[in-house]
Scaffold this motif. Structure first.
Motif, PDB file in Angstrom:
ATOM      1  N   SER A  47       0.824  -1.210   0.000  1.00 64.04           N
ATOM      2  CA  SER A  47       0.000   0.000   0.000  1.00 64.04           C
ATOM      3  C   SER A  47       0.861   1.265   0.000  1.00 64.04           C
ATOM      4  O   SER A  47       0.433   2.314  -0.491  1.00 64.04           O
ATOM      5  N   ASP A  48       2.095   1.146   0.529  1.00 64.04           N
ATOM      6  CA  ASP A  48       3.033   2.287   0.503  1.00 64.04           C
ATOM      7  C   ASP A  48       3.977   2.182  -0.682  1.00 64.04           C
ATOM      8  O   ASP A  48       4.956   2.950  -0.765  1.00 64.04           O
ATOM      9  N   GLN A  49       3.736   1.238  -1.543  1.00 65.64           N
ATOM     10  CA  GLN A  49       4.527   1.004  -2.746  1.00 65.64           C
ATOM     11  C   GLN A  49       5.988   0.743  -2.428  1.00 65.64           C
ATOM     12  O   GLN A  49       6.898   1.150  -3.141  1.00 65.64           O
ATOM     13  N   LEU A  50       6.199  -0.023  -1.323  1.00 65.87           N
ATOM     14  CA  LEU A  50       7.563  -0.371  -0.934  1.00 65.87           C
ATOM     15  C   LEU A  50       7.972  -1.738  -1.490  1.00 65.87           C
ATOM     16  O   LEU A  50       9.158  -2.092  -1.429  1.00 65.87           O
ATOM     17  N   VAL A  51       7.006  -2.545  -1.927  1.00 66.70           N
ATOM     18  CA  VAL A  51       7.314  -3.833  -2.541  1.00 66.70           C
ATOM     19  C   VAL A  51       6.583  -3.907  -3.881  1.00 66.70           C
ATOM     20  O   VAL A  51       5.591  -3.197  -4.109  1.00 66.70           O
ATOM     21  N   SER A  52       7.140  -4.758  -4.723  1.00 73.66           N
ATOM     22  CA  SER A  52       6.539  -4.873  -6.054  1.00 73.66           C
ATOM     23  C   SER A  52       5.266  -5.720  -5.989  1.00 73.66           C
ATOM     24  O   SER A  52       5.078  -6.529  -5.079  1.00 73.66           O
ATOM     25  N   ARG A  53       4.450  -5.495  -6.999  1.00 70.49           N
ATOM     26  CA  ARG A  53       3.212  -6.273  -7.092  1.00 70.49           C
ATOM     27  C   ARG A  53       3.524  -7.751  -7.326  1.00 70.49           C
ATOM     28  O   ARG A  53       2.796  -8.636  -6.867  1.00 70.49           O
ATOM     29  N   GLN A  54       4.624  -8.037  -8.030  1.00 67.98           N
ATOM     30  CA  GLN A  54       4.995  -9.419  -8.318  1.00 67.98           C
ATOM     31  C   GLN A  54       5.284 -10.184  -7.035  1.00 67.98           C
ATOM     32  O   GLN A  54       4.868 -11.338  -6.884  1.00 67.98           O
ATOM     33  N   MET A  55       6.011  -9.573  -6.082  1.00 70.52           N
ATOM     34  CA  MET A  55       6.300 -10.241  -4.816  1.00 70.52           C
ATOM     35  C   MET A  55       5.012 -10.544  -4.055  1.00 70.52           C
ATOM     36  O   MET A  55       4.853 -11.608  -3.436  1.00 70.52           O
ATOM     37  N   LEU A  56       4.066  -9.605  -4.090  1.00 67.13           N
ATOM     38  CA  LEU A  56       2.796  -9.797  -3.388  1.00 67.13           C
ATOM     39  C   LEU A  56       2.025 -10.983  -3.976  1.00 67.13           C
ATOM     40  O   LEU A  56       1.485 -11.812  -3.242  1.00 67.13           O
ATOM     41  N   GLU A  57       1.987 -11.075  -5.300  1.00 66.74           N
ATOM     42  CA  GLU A  57       1.259 -12.167  -5.940  1.00 66.74           C
ATOM     43  C   GLU A  57       1.931 -13.510  -5.685  1.00 66.74           C
ATOM     44  O   GLU A  57       1.252 -14.527  -5.501  1.00 66.74           O
ATOM     45  N   GLN A  58       3.262 -13.530  -5.661  1.00 68.67           N
ATOM     46  CA  GLN A  58       3.976 -14.778  -5.380  1.00 68.67           C
ATOM     47  C   GLN A  58       3.671 -15.277  -3.967  1.00 68.67           C
ATOM     48  O   GLN A  58       3.483 -16.472  -3.729  1.00 68.67           O
ATOM     49  N   GLN A  59       3.631 -14.354  -2.996  1.00 66.37           N
ATOM     50  CA  GLN A  59       3.341 -14.761  -1.630  1.00 66.37           C
ATOM     51  C   GLN A  59       1.899 -15.258  -1.481  1.00 66.37           C
ATOM     52  O   GLN A  59       1.633 -16.217  -0.760  1.00 66.37           O
ATOM     53  N   ALA A  60       0.978 -14.626  -2.172  1.00 66.80           N
ATOM     54  CA  ALA A  60      -0.418 -15.077  -2.137  1.00 66.80           C
ATOM     55  C   ALA A  60      -0.537 -16.486  -2.723  1.00 66.80           C
ATOM     56  O   ALA A  60      -1.278 -17.323  -2.201  1.00 66.80           O
ATOM     57  N   ALA A  61       0.206 -16.756  -3.798  1.00 64.84           N
ATOM     58  CA  ALA A  61       0.180 -18.092  -4.395  1.00 64.84           C
ATOM     59  C   ALA A  61       0.779 -19.118  -3.444  1.00 64.84           C
ATOM     60  O   ALA A  61       0.301 -20.264  -3.353  1.00 64.84           O
ATOM     61  N   THR A  62       1.817 -18.739  -2.695  1.00 63.30           N
ATOM     62  CA  THR A  62       2.417 -19.648  -1.726  1.00 63.30           C
ATOM     63  C   THR A  62       1.398 -20.019  -0.631  1.00 63.30           C
ATOM     64  O   THR A  62       1.310 -21.184  -0.209  1.00 63.30           O
ATOM     65  N   VAL A  63       0.643 -19.025  -0.162  1.00 65.10           N
ATOM     66  CA  VAL A  63      -0.373 -19.289   0.862  1.00 65.10           C
ATOM     67  C   VAL A  63      -1.418 -20.270   0.341  1.00 65.10           C
ATOM     68  O   VAL A  63      -1.823 -21.211   1.029  1.00 65.10           O
TER      69      VAL A  63
END
Length: 393
Positions: free
Chosen positions: A144-160
């Protein structure tokens, strides 16, 4: 030579013939007189001893009889559902058991070990899933503060999601192991009676075995399956629609009543070969009078004759013109009356004809009777003295 005097000769012959006739007449008169003096009036024949019964009036049930086989309402062959060694048998042959009662155990150590491994894997994957969810939550805040890329967020969601799927698989493995473990405890599926044991403790049993360990049969309530002619079908259907017909189960000879029950089912077709219809009746059997596989006589009540005239069946005689009875009239003689025979209930039978309530009819000794024969009631034979005193003969 002188010829004999013909006239004198004829005279002597006439005199001899007259004397003979006179002697014959005197003898006939003498014999007739003796006969008249000695003759006595003929005596009447003595009354014929018979046993009698009276015509009664009462309600008579209608019964149809057949032969049936006792069958259990439920019968189960207990077979192992897992492979293993039969370690324990907790029943006696012939014992009554209750639903859910533990009957036998199979060695469960290997299955418990597998269950423990599946549970450990489930705990491990749940911990990994919790950590992955925490990382996903932090990445969402940083995103939300644009400190991480969207790609990292999607990868972590897929891991969950992947860890969630793994967790569901581990849970299924735990459930399957628990089911397998439950199969090592063999319990009674219903109330019933145990049969003969087929396998002894210590033997290896397999799920593919067809023999089974033991049979459990429900014996209370129990049923009897029997057949009746198809002409009884209308009365049976009417009785069943009225709430169930009364059914009696008797021993093979039909003398001893074993149990009373009700008609439950009429088969949906008539057997074309025999012209009969199969039926099932249900009986309470707390005293175990009925046994699975037993042959019994069956009586089904299909109706009732109200206020019918009945008498002992032994009084009915059969002749060329049909059935008849000997009725005792006022002067002590008997007359023959034709009757129409109806339903029979035990030793009594329903009759129609000229009989009336209270009429006396002969029930034993008819072989010596003809219409007009005078009869007398036979006295019962006296018991031997030893029997009257209760002594052994």
């Amino acid at each position: 030579m002188r010829l004999p005097d013909v006239t004198a000769l004829l005279r002597r012959r006439h005199l001899a013939l007259g004397a003979a006739l006179l002697v014959a007449l005197l003898l006939a008169m003498l014999f007739h007189g003796v006969s008249r003096g000695d003759a006595q009036p003929s005596a009447a024949p003595p009354p014929v001893p018979v046993v009698t019964t009276r015509v009664e009036q009462r309600d008579v049930p209608h019964w149809r009889s057949g032969v049936g086989t006792v069958q259990s309402l439920q019968s189960t062959v207990l077979r192992p559902q897992v492979d293993g060694v039969l370690t324990e048998v907790l029943f006696e042959e012939g014992q009554k058991v209750r639903k859910g009662q533990l009957l036998a155990r199979i060695d469960d150590r290997a299955i418990r070990a597998g269950l423990g491994g599946a549970q450990a894997a489930l705990v491990r994957d749940r911990a990994t899933l919790d950590a992955a969810r925490s990382d996903l939550s932090r990445l969402q805040h940083l995103s939300s503060d644009q400190l991480v890329s969207r790609q990292m967020l999607e990868q972590q969601a897929a891991t969950v999601q992947q860890l969630q799927a793994t967790g569901r698989g581990n849970q299924a493995a735990v459930d399957a192991a628990q089911v397998q473990l439950s199969y090592t405890r063999i319990v009674a599926p219903m109330d019933g009676r145990i049969g003969l044991r087929q396998v002894d403790p210590g033997n290896l049993v397999r799920a593919s075995d067809t023999q089974g360990l033991v049979t459990v049969q429900q014996t209370d309530p129990i049923s009897v399956v029997f057949a009746l002619p198809q002409d009884a079908l209308p009365q049976l259907r009417q009785a069943l629609a009225a709430g169930g017909a009364q059914v009696q189960a008797l021993d093979r000879e039909g003398g001893q009543l074993l149990a009373e029950g009700t008609l439950q089912v009429i088969d949906n077709q008539v057997d074309e070969a025999s012209g009969t219809v199969r039926l099932r009746a249900r009986f309470s059997n707390a005293s175990d009078q009925l046994w699975p596989g037993q042959l019994v006589s069956v009586r089904v009540r299909t109706g009732q004759s109200t206020g019918a005239l009945v008498l002992d069946a032994a009084a009915i005689q059969r002749g060329v013109q049909g059935s008849f009875v000997y009725r005792v009239v006022a002067d002590g003689s008997v007359e023959s009356l034709p009757v129409t025979v109806g339903e029979q209930d035990g030793g009594q039978v329903v009759v129609q004809g000229e009989l009336r309530v209270g009429d006396v009819v002969v029930s034993d000794g008819q072989s010596r009777l003809r219409p007009g024969t005078v009869v007398a009631e036979a006295k019962p034979a006296a018991a031997p003295a030893a029997v009257r005193r209760g002594a052994a003969p």
